[in-house]
Design a protein around this motif. Structure first.
Motif, PDB file in Angstrom:
ATOM      1  N   LEU A   1      47.057 -33.200  10.606  1.00  0.00           N
ATOM      2  CA  LEU A   1      48.296 -33.671  11.215  1.00  0.00           C
ATOM      3  C   LEU A   1      47.893 -34.396  12.483  1.00  0.00           C
ATOM      4  O   LEU A   1      47.326 -33.796  13.401  1.00  0.00           O
ATOM      5  CB  LEU A   1      49.232 -32.504  11.541  1.00  0.00           C
ATOM      6  CG  LEU A   1      50.528 -32.882  12.259  1.00  0.00           C
ATOM      7  CD1 LEU A   1      51.359 -33.839  11.403  1.00  0.00           C
ATOM      8  CD2 LEU A   1      51.315 -31.633  12.595  1.00  0.00           C
ATOM      9  N   LYS A   2      48.136 -35.692  12.508  1.00  0.00           N
ATOM     10  CA  LYS A   2      47.731 -36.497  13.655  1.00  0.00           C
ATOM     11  C   LYS A   2      48.960 -36.797  14.497  1.00  0.00           C
ATOM     12  O   LYS A   2      49.967 -37.293  13.994  1.00  0.00           O
ATOM     13  CB  LYS A   2      47.064 -37.788  13.192  1.00  0.00           C
ATOM     14  CG  LYS A   2      45.780 -37.521  12.441  1.00  0.00           C
ATOM     15  CD  LYS A   2      45.046 -38.787  12.111  1.00  0.00           C
ATOM     16  CE  LYS A   2      43.760 -38.464  11.380  1.00  0.00           C
ATOM     17  NZ  LYS A   2      42.965 -39.664  11.154  1.00  0.00           N
ATOM     18  N   LEU A   3      48.842 -36.470  15.769  1.00  0.00           N
ATOM     19  CA  LEU A   3      49.933 -36.692  16.707  1.00  0.00           C
ATOM     20  C   LEU A   3      49.498 -37.684  17.773  1.00  0.00           C
ATOM     21  O   LEU A   3      48.348 -37.679  18.191  1.00  0.00           O
ATOM     22  CB  LEU A   3      50.325 -35.378  17.389  1.00  0.00           C
ATOM     23  CG  LEU A   3      50.709 -34.223  16.478  1.00  0.00           C
ATOM     24  CD1 LEU A   3      50.883 -32.950  17.286  1.00  0.00           C
ATOM     25  CD2 LEU A   3      51.974 -34.553  15.707  1.00  0.00           C
ATOM     26  N   ARG A   4      50.404 -38.485  18.206  1.00  0.00           N
ATOM     27  CA  ARG A   4      50.124 -39.413  19.297  1.00  0.00           C
ATOM     28  C   ARG A   4      51.086 -39.079  20.431  1.00  0.00           C
ATOM     29  O   ARG A   4      52.293 -39.092  20.244  1.00  0.00           O
ATOM     30  CB  ARG A   4      50.333 -40.846  18.854  1.00  0.00           C
ATOM     31  CG  ARG A   4      50.068 -41.841  19.984  1.00  0.00           C
ATOM     32  CD  ARG A   4      50.219 -43.240  19.521  1.00  0.00           C
ATOM     33  NE  ARG A   4      49.098 -43.533  18.637  1.00  0.00           N
ATOM     34  CZ  ARG A   4      48.878 -44.705  18.091  1.00  0.00           C
ATOM     35  NH1 ARG A   4      49.723 -45.683  18.296  1.00  0.00           N
ATOM     36  NH2 ARG A   4      47.840 -44.904  17.312  1.00  0.00           N
TER      37      ARG A   4
ATOM     38  N   HIS B   1      47.891 -36.543   7.080  1.00  0.00           N
ATOM     39  CA  HIS B   1      46.845 -37.275   6.360  1.00  0.00           C
ATOM     40  C   HIS B   1      46.122 -36.335   5.401  1.00  0.00           C
ATOM     41  O   HIS B   1      45.680 -35.260   5.804  1.00  0.00           O
ATOM     42  CB  HIS B   1      45.823 -37.840   7.351  1.00  0.00           C
ATOM     43  CG  HIS B   1      46.395 -38.895   8.229  1.00  0.00           C
ATOM     44  ND1 HIS B   1      46.029 -40.207   8.139  1.00  0.00           N
ATOM     45  CD2 HIS B   1      47.317 -38.846   9.225  1.00  0.00           C
ATOM     46  CE1 HIS B   1      46.687 -40.924   9.034  1.00  0.00           C
ATOM     47  NE2 HIS B   1      47.475 -40.116   9.707  1.00  0.00           N
TER      48      HIS B   1
ATOM     49  N   ALA C   1      48.664 -40.981   3.525  1.00  0.00           N
ATOM     50  CA  ALA C   1      49.175 -40.628   4.840  1.00  0.00           C
ATOM     51  C   ALA C   1      50.678 -40.859   4.864  1.00  0.00           C
ATOM     52  O   ALA C   1      51.157 -41.911   4.436  1.00  0.00           O
ATOM     53  CB  ALA C   1      48.507 -41.464   5.919  1.00  0.00           C
TER      54      ALA C   1
ATOM     55  N   GLY D   1      52.355 -39.028   9.722  1.00  0.00           N
ATOM     56  CA  GLY D   1      51.351 -38.345  10.531  1.00  0.00           C
ATOM     57  C   GLY D   1      50.527 -37.322   9.783  1.00  0.00           C
ATOM     58  O   GLY D   1      49.544 -36.808  10.299  1.00  0.00           O
TER      59      GLY D   1
END
Length: 126
Positions: free
Chosen positions: A7-10, A81, A76, A79
């Motif tokens: 889980l990619k967070l910005r 992936h 993806a 968020g």
């Protein structure tokens, strides 16, 4: 080969501490967060052949150990992936194609033409 889920967070750096204090996030955490310094080297051909095929080839140092990872496939969404990964420990910061255990990946990297064209941004004359 295994499937990795990330889980990619910005978020802005000044909001990280706020995120780490969230009760829901804390409820899923078994221990305090750990920080590690990683050193990664990505390889591709000058024409980005691997990227066009949906693959990434990386060497990463974690502590004193080097790991070679090939990523490919997956998807993806929002968020989240999912990627297929093949990883093996290698002795030094150089690709070791004998460590590729997944048969389709081994066939892809068996090409001496592909191997000869692989470069890292740090060393274009490898």
């Amino acid at each position: 080969m295994f499937t990795k889920i990330e889980l990619k967070l910005r978020l802005p750096p000044d909001r990280v501490s706020c995120l780490l204090r969230q009760p829901l996030l804390k409820s899923f955490t078994a221990s305090n967060p750990a920080t590690r310094r990683l050193y990664s080297i990505y390889y591709d051909t000058p024409d980005l052949d691997l990227r066009r095929r949906g693959f990434a080839f990386r060497l990463r140092r974690a502590g004193r150990c080097w790991f070679q990872t090939i990523k490919g496939g997956g998807a993806a969404t929002a968020g989240l992936h999912l990627r297929n990964e093949s990883e093996a420990q290698v002795l030094k910061a150089q690709p070791d194609f004998t460590k590729i255990g997944d048969p389709p990946l081994a066939r892809l990297f068996a090409s001496t033409t592909l191997r000869g064209r692989l470069k890292s941004p740090m060393n274009r004359n490898m």
